[in-house]
Design a protein around this motif. Structure first.
Motif, PDB file in Angstrom:
ATOM      1  N   LEU A   2      37.302  18.308-111.801  1.00 14.14           N
ATOM      2  CA  LEU A   2      36.492  18.013-110.623  1.00 14.14           C
ATOM      3  C   LEU A   2      35.947  16.596-110.685  1.00 14.14           C
ATOM      4  CD1 LEU A   2      34.445  21.322-110.385  1.00 14.14           C
ATOM      5  CD2 LEU A   2      36.346  20.619-108.930  1.00 14.14           C
ATOM      6  N   THR A   3      35.860  16.005-109.520  1.00 12.91           N
ATOM      7  CA  THR A   3      35.241  14.683-109.420  1.00 12.91           C
ATOM      8  C   THR A   3      33.730  14.848-109.400  1.00 12.91           C
ATOM      9  OG1 THR A   3      37.116  13.902-108.143  1.00 12.91           O
ATOM     10  CG2 THR A   3      35.085  12.590-108.049  1.00 12.91           C
ATOM     11  N   THR A   4      33.036  14.254-110.371  1.00 12.45           N
ATOM     12  CA  THR A   4      31.584  14.401-110.460  1.00 12.45           C
ATOM     13  C   THR A   4      30.929  13.256-109.704  1.00 12.45           C
ATOM     14  OG1 THR A   4      31.892  15.389-112.627  1.00 12.45           O
ATOM     15  CG2 THR A   4      29.653  14.717-112.051  1.00 12.45           C
ATOM     16  N   GLY A  27      34.336  16.080 -98.370  1.00 13.12           N
ATOM     17  CA  GLY A  27      35.658  16.096 -98.969  1.00 13.12           C
ATOM     18  C   GLY A  27      35.651  16.053-100.476  1.00 13.12           C
ATOM     19  N   LYS A  28      34.477  16.112-101.089  1.00 17.87           N
ATOM     20  CA  LYS A  28      34.386  16.022-102.549  1.00 17.87           C
ATOM     21  C   LYS A  28      33.905  17.336-103.146  1.00 17.87           C
ATOM     22  CE  LYS A  28      35.543  11.676-102.596  1.00 17.87           C
ATOM     23  NZ  LYS A  28      36.832  11.237-103.172  1.00 17.87           N
ATOM     24  N   GLN A  29      34.108  17.459-104.441  1.00 18.56           N
ATOM     25  CA  GLN A  29      33.586  18.570-105.223  1.00 18.56           C
ATOM     26  C   GLN A  29      32.608  18.004-106.237  1.00 18.56           C
ATOM     27  OE1 GLN A  29      37.430  20.014-106.607  1.00 18.56           O
ATOM     28  NE2 GLN A  29      37.239  21.825-105.306  1.00 18.56           N
ATOM     29  N   CYS A  30      31.388  18.533-106.253  1.00 20.97           N
ATOM     30  CA  CYS A  30      30.327  17.992-107.103  1.00 20.97           C
ATOM     31  C   CYS A  30      29.804  19.063-108.040  1.00 20.97           C
ATOM     32  CB  CYS A  30      29.169  17.459-106.259  1.00 20.97           C
ATOM     33  SG  CYS A  30      29.622  16.066-105.200  1.00 20.97           S
ATOM     34  N   GLN A  31      29.578  18.667-109.265  1.00 20.68           N
ATOM     35  CA  GLN A  31      28.990  19.549-110.264  1.00 20.68           C
ATOM     36  C   GLN A  31      27.572  19.087-110.549  1.00 20.68           C
ATOM     37  OE1 GLN A  31      31.621  19.107-113.569  1.00 20.68           O
ATOM     38  NE2 GLN A  31      32.993  20.764-112.920  1.00 20.68           N
ATOM     39  N   TYR A  93      29.501  26.957-104.510  1.00 17.06           N
ATOM     40  CA  TYR A  93      28.991  27.029-103.135  1.00 17.06           C
ATOM     41  C   TYR A  93      29.870  26.115-102.285  1.00 17.06           C
ATOM     42  CZ  TYR A  93      24.950  29.290-105.245  1.00 17.06           C
ATOM     43  OH  TYR A  93      24.146  30.161-105.947  1.00 17.06           O
ATOM     44  N   SER A  94      30.647  26.721-101.401  1.00 18.22           N
ATOM     45  CA  SER A  94      31.642  25.979-100.626  1.00 18.22           C
ATOM     46  C   SER A  94      31.313  26.044 -99.145  1.00 18.22           C
ATOM     47  CB  SER A  94      33.038  26.567-100.879  1.00 18.22           C
ATOM     48  OG  SER A  94      34.021  25.855-100.169  1.00 18.22           O
ATOM     49  N   CYS A  95      31.315  24.875 -98.492  1.00 16.36           N
ATOM     50  CA  CYS A  95      31.020  24.785 -97.061  1.00 16.36           C
ATOM     51  C   CYS A  95      32.306  24.464 -96.296  1.00 16.36           C
ATOM     52  CB  CYS A  95      29.963  23.711 -96.808  1.00 16.36           C
ATOM     53  SG  CYS A  95      29.607  23.451 -95.053  1.00 16.36           S
ATOM     54  N   TRP A  96      32.550  25.231 -95.228  1.00 14.51           N
ATOM     55  CA  TRP A  96      33.729  25.058 -94.384  1.00 14.51           C
ATOM     56  C   TRP A  96      33.302  24.803 -92.955  1.00 14.51           C
ATOM     57  CZ3 TRP A  96      38.852  26.196 -96.385  1.00 14.51           C
ATOM     58  CH2 TRP A  96      38.848  26.541 -97.747  1.00 14.51           C
ATOM     59  N   VAL A 104      32.757  20.442 -98.102  1.00 11.11           N
ATOM     60  CA  VAL A 104      32.188  20.025 -99.376  1.00 11.11           C
ATOM     61  C   VAL A 104      32.077  21.256-100.274  1.00 11.11           C
ATOM     62  CG1 VAL A 104      29.787  20.365 -98.644  1.00 11.11           C
ATOM     63  CG2 VAL A 104      30.295  18.702-100.441  1.00 11.11           C
ATOM     64  N   GLN A 105      32.097  21.029-101.586  1.00 12.85           N
ATOM     65  CA  GLN A 105      31.942  22.144-102.523  1.00 12.85           C
ATOM     66  C   GLN A 105      31.019  21.733-103.661  1.00 12.85           C
ATOM     67  OE1 GLN A 105      35.255  24.834-103.615  1.00 12.85           O
ATOM     68  NE2 GLN A 105      34.941  24.156-105.735  1.00 12.85           N
ATOM     69  N   TYR A 106      30.049  22.597-103.940  1.00 17.10           N
ATOM     70  CA  TYR A 106      29.110  22.391-105.037  1.00 17.10           C
ATOM     71  C   TYR A 106      29.399  23.395-106.142  1.00 17.10           C
ATOM     72  CZ  TYR A 106      26.281  20.003-101.441  1.00 17.10           C
ATOM     73  OH  TYR A 106      25.831  19.183-100.440  1.00 17.10           O
TER      74      TYR A 106
END
Length: 366
Positions: A2-4, A27-31, A93-96, A104-106
């Motif tokens: 994942l891209t942090t 458009g990113k995935q964050c941790q 937690y994913s938003c569509w 976006v996805q957390y």
């Protein structure tokens, strides 16, 4: 991998009360590691957003409607508010958007705040040291520290804090928050806990009383002998300070055992304060006064004071009545004496007049 990517500014600018706003670029995935029991906003910049989330400890079901979980609320703008998140809600937690595309996805690790390890530099206390995940293993458990928060006071000695989160790193791999790394694995170590470090500070800055100041009163519980005060707009992610009768209440005083009449709640960074003595308490958030708490008068004590005051008034009235009676008796006596003297004067005058007439009659006879 994942891209942090993370916008730390979202932590510096709280929104909607004391909720902290967390953002991730579209458009990113964050941790991210956060603390349990502290409310949080997750942003999704899309109208008609739909949220899906997956709890790692559950490991079986994706949830597609936040309202199915009592402490998750979807807001009109499409963001979600998670109130007092639980460690068991660590997950994805994913938003569509309304077209079915992921915005976006957390990946959030809600680390258990009840295990928070607190140290103060002024007391010589040290943070947790790095450890290996297992004996002879190569995975390292360490603390990833956030930047220091602002000093909680302006122009006088204060304190500042920073938060640290448990991370695990494998050789040649990027580190991950501990429970995102472990997933549903049932592994626990005393080293796997979040941290809070505090140090003294003294900075010059401009401040003013908040535009909206809360005034409230409190009463000590008869059972516990204490009361809990909550600072509005406060959060563990923001600078908070308290005063009791204009005397600062500090983490150093609490951790050293010097302050025994109050207790700052570590689980929310001191947003809540337990008090054991009546006093005027004030709380400040980001150096601005936001609330003042006055001790509520005890009705029994008021009744006692009123009874004492009534008794004093009755005694004073009786004393005044006694003095008035004495004065009245004195006046009556004076009037009686005056009347007697007046009558005596009339009699003397009459007697003298009679004697004068007798003398004249005697002279005429001769």
């Amino acid at each position: 991998m994942l891209t942090t990517l993370w916008l730390l500014l979202s932590f510096a600018v709280p929104v909607l009360g004391f909720y902290v706003s967390v953002r991730c670029p579209n458009g990113k995935q964050c941790q991210r590691a956060l603390l349990s029991n502290n409310d949080i906003f997750l942003h999704c910049n899309s109208s008609g957003a739909q949220w899906h989330y997956f709890f790692l400890q559950d490991g079986t079901n994706w949830y597609s409607h936040p309202r199915s979980v009592s402490n998750i609320e979807i807001m009109p703008e499409g963001n979600i508010l998670i109130k007092s998140p639980l460690p068991s809600q660590t997950g994805i937690y994913s938003c569509w958007d309304k077209n079915g595309s992921q915005v976006v996805q957390y990946e959030i690790d809600f680390q258990d705040v009840s295990t928070l390890h607190i140290t103060h530099r002024g007391l010589g206390q040290k943070p947790l040291q790095n450890e290996t995940l297992s004996l002879g293993g190569e995975e390292i458990i360490f603390t990833s520290w956030e930047p220091w928060q602002d000093c909680n006071c302006c122009g006088k000695p204060g304190e500042r804090k920073r938060l640290g989160y448990c991370y695990i790193q494998e050789p040649l791999e990027k580190p991950l928050p501990c429970w995102l790394y472990l997933g549903d694995a049932r592994l626990w170590s005393s080293r796997m806990r979040p941290e809070m470090q505090v140090e003294a500070c003294n900075v010059q800055c401009e401040t003013s009383d908040g535009a909206d100041i809360t005034f409230d009163n409190f009463k000590l519980s008869e059972e516990s002998g204490s009361a809990w005060l909550t600072c509005p707009l406060g959060s563990i992610y923001r600078p908070i300070s308290w005063e009791a009768n204009n005397t600062p209440l500090t983490w150093q005083g609490q951790l050293s055992g010097q302050d025994v009449s109050t207790t700052l709640d570590p689980s929310n960074g001191g947003r809540r304060l337990q008090v054991f003595q009546p006093a005027i308490y004030r709380c400040f958030v980001q150096q601005e006064l936001v609330a003042r708490f006055n001790p509520r008068p005890d009705p029994d004590m008021l009744e006692i004071l009123q009874t004492e005051e009534a008794g004093q008034q009755l005694e004073a009235g009786q004393a005044w009545k006694g003095k008035a009676d004495t004065v009245l008796k004195g006046l009556q006596l004076m009037l009686l004496v005056g009347a007697f003297l007046g009558l005596l004067g009339v009699l003397l005058k009459f007697f003298r007049s009679s004697q004068s007439k007798r003398r004249n009659q005697t002279l005429l006879v001769k």
